[in-house]
Write a protein that holds these residues in place. Structure first.
Motif, mmCIF file in Angstrom:
data_model
loop_
_atom_site.group_PDB
_atom_site.id
_atom_site.type_symbol
_atom_site.label_atom_id
_atom_site.label_comp_id
_atom_site.label_asym_id
_atom_site.label_seq_id
_atom_site.Cartn_x
_atom_site.Cartn_y
_atom_site.Cartn_z
ATOM 1 N N GLY A 354 -41.962 65.105 -3.985
ATOM 2 C CA GLY A 354 -42.205 66.447 -5.138
ATOM 3 C C GLY A 354 -42.082 66.303 -6.383
ATOM 4 N N GLU A 355 -41.583 65.277 -6.959
ATOM 5 C CA GLU A 355 -41.367 64.900 -8.495
ATOM 6 C C GLU A 355 -41.056 63.703 -8.659
ATOM 7 O OE1 GLU A 355 -37.629 66.996 -9.853
ATOM 8 O OE2 GLU A 355 -37.565 67.727 -7.767
ATOM 9 N N PRO A 356 -41.398 63.286 -9.823
ATOM 10 C CA PRO A 356 -40.941 61.737 -10.189
ATOM 11 C C PRO A 356 -39.635 61.583 -9.705
ATOM 12 C CG PRO A 356 -41.710 62.686 -11.988
ATOM 13 C CD PRO A 356 -41.734 63.844 -11.238
ATOM 14 N N ASP A 375 -39.285 57.122 -2.028
ATOM 15 C CA ASP A 375 -40.134 58.130 -2.730
ATOM 16 C C ASP A 375 -41.359 58.227 -2.083
ATOM 17 O OD1 ASP A 375 -41.157 59.835 -4.515
ATOM 18 O OD2 ASP A 375 -41.686 58.428 -6.070
ATOM 19 N N ASN A 376 -41.988 59.314 -1.926
ATOM 20 C CA ASN A 376 -43.407 59.422 -1.540
ATOM 21 C C ASN A 376 -44.253 60.623 -2.445
ATOM 22 O OD1 ASN A 376 -43.192 61.998 0.122
ATOM 23 N ND2 ASN A 376 -41.825 60.389 1.494
ATOM 24 N N GLN A 379 -49.442 66.481 -2.208
ATOM 25 C CA GLN A 379 -49.444 67.682 -3.048
ATOM 26 C C GLN A 379 -50.180 68.825 -1.893
ATOM 27 O OE1 GLN A 379 -53.701 67.001 -5.317
ATOM 28 N NE2 GLN A 379 -51.955 66.990 -6.438
ATOM 29 N N THR A 380 -49.927 69.991 -2.432
ATOM 30 C CA THR A 380 -50.311 71.147 -1.406
ATOM 31 C C THR A 380 -51.525 70.891 -0.974
ATOM 32 O OG1 THR A 380 -48.937 72.374 -2.920
ATOM 33 C CG2 THR A 380 -50.765 73.665 -1.472
ATOM 34 N N ASP A 465 -53.428 64.308 -11.246
ATOM 35 C CA ASP A 465 -52.143 63.588 -11.588
ATOM 36 C C ASP A 465 -52.463 62.255 -12.629
ATOM 37 O OD1 ASP A 465 -50.161 65.347 -10.537
ATOM 38 O OD2 ASP A 465 -49.728 63.876 -8.956
ATOM 39 N N ARG A 480 -48.693 64.736 -15.283
ATOM 40 C CA ARG A 480 -49.714 65.937 -14.927
ATOM 41 C C ARG A 480 -50.915 65.549 -15.944
ATOM 42 N NH1 ARG A 480 -51.009 68.079 -9.972
ATOM 43 N NH2 ARG A 480 -52.461 69.522 -11.312
ATOM 44 N N LYS A 486 -43.605 71.518 -13.281
ATOM 45 C CA LYS A 486 -42.813 71.272 -12.228
ATOM 46 C C LYS A 486 -41.254 71.478 -12.486
ATOM 47 C CE LYS A 486 -44.253 70.309 -8.188
ATOM 48 N NZ LYS A 486 -44.269 69.433 -7.063
HETATM 49 P P1 AMP Z 1 -47.003 70.707 -4.798
HETATM 50 O O1 AMP Z 1 -48.772 70.877 -4.651
HETATM 51 O O2 AMP Z 1 -46.545 72.083 -5.271
HETATM 52 O O3 AMP Z 1 -46.440 70.086 -3.750
HETATM 53 O O4 AMP Z 1 -47.076 69.698 -6.266
HETATM 54 C C1 AMP Z 1 -47.716 68.600 -6.063
HETATM 55 C C2 AMP Z 1 -47.430 67.567 -7.592
HETATM 56 O O5 AMP Z 1 -46.014 67.253 -7.427
HETATM 57 C C3 AMP Z 1 -48.289 66.163 -7.431
HETATM 58 O O6 AMP Z 1 -49.621 66.698 -7.916
HETATM 59 C C4 AMP Z 1 -47.501 65.645 -8.542
HETATM 60 O O7 AMP Z 1 -47.780 66.228 -9.934
HETATM 61 C C5 AMP Z 1 -46.112 66.137 -8.315
HETATM 62 N N1 AMP Z 1 -45.344 64.989 -7.334
HETATM 63 C C6 AMP Z 1 -45.376 65.227 -5.950
HETATM 64 N N2 AMP Z 1 -44.688 64.222 -5.325
HETATM 65 C C7 AMP Z 1 -44.389 63.079 -6.592
HETATM 66 C C8 AMP Z 1 -43.797 62.025 -6.766
HETATM 67 N N3 AMP Z 1 -43.395 61.508 -5.499
HETATM 68 N N4 AMP Z 1 -43.582 61.508 -7.872
HETATM 69 C C9 AMP Z 1 -44.360 62.295 -8.868
HETATM 70 N N5 AMP Z 1 -44.670 63.326 -8.958
HETATM 71 C C10 AMP Z 1 -44.987 63.897 -7.600
#
Ligand code: AMP
Length: 598
Positions: A354-356, A375-376, A379-380, A465, A480, A486
């Motif tokens: 979800g985030e770094p 970590d993985n 995105q939506t 990203d 981003r 985020k």
């Molecule tokens: P969402 O669509 O709300 O799930 O958000 C997706 C966005 O969250 C991605 O495009 C990234 O910017 C960020 N994100 C998701 N997973 C990661 C991760 N493991 N590391 C860094 N950013 C992530």
């Protein structure tokens, strides 16, 4: 612009953590990455699922519920719900079959059918899961709404989707929907979940539980084309309204396969996904994937509390835990001692999305639980995990890992309106891109074809990203490419926040950015220019914070407001959020030649 966490990730190389699966008795599903990648095909992955009887297509709910309920897993616990107050409720696959059949019949009787959006606004309660899976059985479209949204985000999403049904709780109905009802013209039915045993007579609504108990518990899923729309997940861009990302029934092939590889699901696992089903992770991996694998899935109704979480991990013998960096950082704040108090011998896989995920958090996993966090990234729009650190892989703390079998990623640079070039040189920044074709790829933004088409350039889906790939194929997140925020794992569109602030009579202009935060990654910060006759006082600041919170809800509203004489805009009138962010961070302002004279 780099997020501070990210800058650190990119400049400091942490030592690699070698395969943590060695100490586990369970053989990981993905051991030989290169071989599996080269042999993998999505059509083969589809064969791991049943399909509807008689070749009638593919339906997510059949794969998640019916095929287990009519087989050996009928008595196996599918959902184990832990209420805020300490109550527990188990649903076997057989129970889920009964309940979801009933809800599908409720919808059919109400005249709701294929392709009709069914919105669900509820906390993490079993009825949410029943409504989601029952809607999918009925070939309607499940559309979750995060329960911490305020009335404005709810109104925007329900109206964009033209949702016909809303399932919600009596408390949320009274707090958020009752006053909005006339602005939601598409809603034909509102089904309200009351406290067990109490039926409140809320005019214009029907009682969810009563309807369910009166309905037939037999239901035959009608033929479902794998390309039929199944899920609608809203996400935010930098400008414009929220976008409804369309996903189809076939996405279940990716949910199933990616959970197998990245989360290493095995039949006896007890899985806990802490994400709320109001967002995509909570649906793809909080509802669908554990059920397609026939696992027991833990649902905790309560909000984050480190002690409670450790107790759940221990008491429920959780084996695979899927959580988020903000939660991990909050646990780190509580301290190692608190984690060490709990022995967690069952815990096998720790995963995060979800985030770094900062490298300290990966390493902290080893100190606290004896295993690193994996970590993985996804995105939506991708509907499922695309890049991951697999249990049988060496982890480079700070890296998102390597693309899943069946997923082809690249780092690209835009070279024109319709072209990109692939960045071949390792460790070079560019935009993260994916070759289209995986089953859970979004099929459009509802009624926004131009916005959808803009995501595809030169044969790639561009993710928005910025990232790098090292010489061994590990991907590293940088930030981003746009201005979305985020915060605590939730993507927030600055435009939605600015629009709400502009409704206040004192506000002339508003510009919204993500301000770096050590726990939530970013918090929403608004810069506000006032109309003549209004003074930038503390009491007005508090009034604006409250005003935005009531409209947008706690998850979206700004946490900080700063008054300024004007908001920087370019000559086309576009808010220069990057400039606001640079000023906030004390960084160089870059090229300001297009700045409008103020
Ligand atoms: P969402 O669509 O709300 O799930 O958000 C997706 C966005 O969250 C991605 O495009 C990234 O910017 C960020 N994100 C998701 N997973 C990661 C991760 N493991 N590391 C860094 N950013 C992530």
């Amino acid at each position: 612009m780099l997020w501070p966490e990210t800058r650190q990730i990119m400049t400091v190389r942490w030592p690699t953590i070698t395969k943590d699966s060695a100490s586990s008795k369970v053989v990981p599903n993905l051991v030989d990455y290169d071989r599996v990648r080269s042999e993998f095909s999505w059509s083969q992955a589809r064969a791991a699922l049943d399909g509807l009887p008689g070749g009638a297509g593919l339906n997510i709910a059949h794969e998640a519920v019916d095929r287990h309920a009519t087989g050996a897993r009928r008595q196996h616990v599918a959902l184990r719900w832990l209420s805020k107050e300490g109550a527990e409720r188990n649903y076997t696959y057989g129970d889920l079959l009964d309940q979801t059949n009933r809800f599908a019949n409720v919808l059919t009787r109400l005249g709701i059918g294929k392709g009709d959006p069914v919105a669900v606004l509820a906390g993490r309660i079993p009825e949410l899961y029943i409504a989601a899976l029952g809607a999918l059985k009925n070939r309607s479209v499940f559309m979750p709404l995060f329960s911490a949204f305020g009335p404005e985000p709810i109104e925007a999403r329900v109206n964009i989707a033209r949702a016909k049904v809303l399932v919600t709780t009596d408390a949320l109905y009274q707090k958020k929907i009752e006053g909005l009802r006339r602005s939601l013209p598409s809603l034909e039915h509102v089904l309200v979940i009351g406290e067990p045993g109490s039926v409140k007579n809320l005019p214009g609504t029907r009682d969810f539980r009563a309807l369910l108990s009166q309905a037939d518990n037999r239901f035959t899923i009608l033929p479902t084309d794998p390309e039929d729309m199944a899920l609608l997940h809203f996400t935010s861009g930098t400008t414009g309204k929220p976008k409804g990302a369309i996903h189809v029934h076939q996405a279940v092939v990716a949910h199933h396969a990616t959970a197998r590889f990245a989360l290493d699901f095995h039949p006896d696992d007890v899985f806990w996904c802490t994400a709320d089903p109001g967002w995509v992770t909570g649906t793809s991996y909080g509802i669908i994937a554990p059920l397609t694998h026939g696992l027991t899935s833990i649902i905790d109704e309560a909000e984050f509390d480190a002690e409670r979480w450790y107790k759940i991990l221990r008491a429920e013998h959780v084996t695979v835990w899927y959580t988020a960096p903000t939660a991990i950082r909050m646990m780190m704040r509580v301290g190692l001692e608190a984690a060490k108090k709990f022995e967690l011998p069952s815990l096998r896989v720790l995963s995060s999305v979800g985030e770094p995920l900062n490298p300290e958090a990966v390493v902290w996993g080893v100190e606290a639980f004896g295993r690193p966090f994996h970590d993985n990234w996804w995105q939506t729009e991708t509907g499922g995990i695309m890049i991951a650190n697999y249990p049988a892989m060496d982890i480079r703390p700070g890296s998102m890992g390597r693309p899943l079998p069946g997923v082809n990623a690249a780092i690209v640079r835009r070279t024109g309106e319709a072209s990109v070039e692939v960045v071949e040189t390792p460790d070079t920044e560019g935009e993260l891109a994916l070759s289209p074709g995986w089953p859970s790829m979004f099929r459009g933004y509802l009624s926004e074809d131009a916005r959808y088409r803009k995501c595809f350039v030169g044969g790639y889906y561009l993710t928005g990203d910025l990232a790098k790939r090292d010489r061994d194929g590990y991907y590293w997140f940088i930030g981003r490419a746009d201005d979305v925020i985020k915060s605590s794992g939730h993507l927030i569109g600055p435009f939605e926040v600015e629009s709400a602030l502009l409704e206040h009579p004192a506000v002339a202009e508003a510009g919204v950015i993500g301000k770096p935060d050590p726990v939530a990654l970013e918090i929403v910060k608004a810069f506000v220019a006032l109309k003549p006759g209004h003074e930038p006082t503390d009491s007005l600041r508090r009034e604006l914070l409250g005003f935005a919170r009531v409209r947008l809800g706690a998850a979206v509203a700004p946490k900080e407001i700063e008054f300024c004489p004007s908001i920087p805009k370019n000559r086309a009138g576009k808010i220069m959020r990057r400039l606001l962010k640079a000023r906030e961070l004390g960084l160089p302002e870059g090229d300001t030649s297009t700045l409008e004279a103020s």
